[in-house]
Design a protein around this motif. Structure first.
Motif, short mmCIF file in Angstrom:
data_model
loop_
_atom_site.label_atom_id
_atom_site.label_comp_id
_atom_site.label_asym_id
_atom_site.label_seq_id
_atom_site.Cartn_x
_atom_site.Cartn_y
_atom_site.Cartn_z
N ARG A 114 0.82 -1.21 0.00
CA ARG A 114 0.00 0.00 0.00
C ARG A 114 0.85 1.26 0.00
O ARG A 114 0.37 2.35 0.27
N SER A 119 1.56 3.33 -9.66
CA SER A 119 0.71 2.19 -9.98
C SER A 119 -0.47 2.10 -9.02
O SER A 119 -1.62 1.88 -9.43
N ARG A 120 -0.18 2.30 -7.71
CA ARG A 120 -1.25 2.23 -6.71
C ARG A 120 -2.26 3.34 -6.91
O ARG A 120 -3.47 3.12 -6.81
N LYS A 122 -3.00 4.78 -9.67
CA LYS A 122 -3.78 4.47 -10.86
C LYS A 122 -4.88 3.45 -10.55
O LYS A 122 -6.03 3.59 -10.98
N ILE A 123 -4.52 2.44 -9.76
CA ILE A 123 -5.50 1.42 -9.39
C ILE A 123 -6.62 2.01 -8.54
O ILE A 123 -7.80 1.71 -8.72
N LEU A 124 -6.26 2.87 -7.60
CA LEU A 124 -7.26 3.52 -6.75
C LEU A 124 -8.19 4.40 -7.56
O LEU A 124 -9.40 4.45 -7.30
N GLU A 126 -8.96 3.95 -10.75
CA GLU A 126 -9.82 3.05 -11.51
C GLU A 126 -10.92 2.49 -10.61
O GLU A 126 -12.08 2.36 -11.03
N LEU A 127 -10.56 2.15 -9.38
CA LEU A 127 -11.55 1.63 -8.43
C LEU A 127 -12.62 2.67 -8.15
O LEU A 127 -13.82 2.35 -8.11
N LYS A 130 -14.90 2.83 -11.16
CA LYS A 130 -15.77 1.65 -11.24
C LYS A 130 -16.91 1.76 -10.23
O LYS A 130 -18.05 1.40 -10.52
#
Length: 205
Positions: A114, A119-120, A122-124, A126-127, A130
């Motif tokens: 965490r 990268s993290r 970007k994922i957050l 996207e989440l 969504k």
């Protein structure tokens, strides 16, 4: 009097303990109240509570002999009691430190992966997108819920039940009108007007 009122509870406890330690005798409560009042400057009315507090803390022993209660305490008793209390506190401290260490380790493990990174992030993001999309779709689904086959079928069943009930009452009205005409010779139009029955009153198809 003012001096007596100014004695703290802890001071009262120490003064009453000194009675036991100095004399090394067994006492009844009345004796303690007399000594505490005259020699230690403590209000006799509160000495019973002070003694009971010392008994509860294990600093004074008590035993009922015959019809009387006797109290006693020795310096060695106080030493052992304090040592036991210190041991208990040290164990509690060790347990607390152990739990804190375990909690710190759990936090450290939970933070693995965490760490702040591109990268993290970007994922957050996207989440987050969504979740927002899911909320919008949920709203749309709710709007189209009335077109759900199961919902439509349920409404059709409810409609049929209501229709059958209405026709049963219609049948009852016609039966009552027919009975009134035979019984009293009333014209149908008179009955309709009298009871507010519309001209197009009929069964529902």
């Amino acid at each position: 009097m003012s001096k007596r009122k100014g004695i703290s509870l802890e001071e009262k406890r120490q003064r009453m303990l000194s009675v036991f330690y100095d004399r090394k005798e067994f006492f009844q409560l009345k004796e303690l109240e007399k000594i505490g009042s005259k020699e230690k400057g403590i209000n006799a009315m509160v000495i019973k509570d002070v003694i009971q507090g010392l008994v509860d803390d294990g600093l004074v022993d008590t035993e009922r002999i015959g019809t009387s209660n006797y109290f006693w305490a020795f310096p060695s008793k106080a030493v052992h009691t304090r040592k036991r209390k210190i041991d208990e506190l040290e164990k509690q401290l060790e347990e607390t430190q152990r739990k804190r260490k375990a909690t710190d380790q759990s936090i450290s493990k939970a933070q693995v992966g965490r760490e702040d990174s591109e990268s993290r992030e970007k994922i957050l993001q996207e989440l987050k997108e969504k979740k927002s999309q899911c909320e919008k779709l949920t709203v749309q689904i709710e709007h189209y819920r009335e077109c759900d086959p199961e919902v439509l079928q349920a409404k059709q069943q409810e409609t049929q039940v209501a229709k059958d009930a209405a026709n049963r009452w219609t049948d009852n009205v016609f039966s009552i009108k027919s009975w009134c005409k035979r019984k009293f010779g009333f014209e149908e139009s008179v009955l309709d007007k009298q009871f507010g029955i519309p001209e197009d009153f009929d069964y529902i198809d």
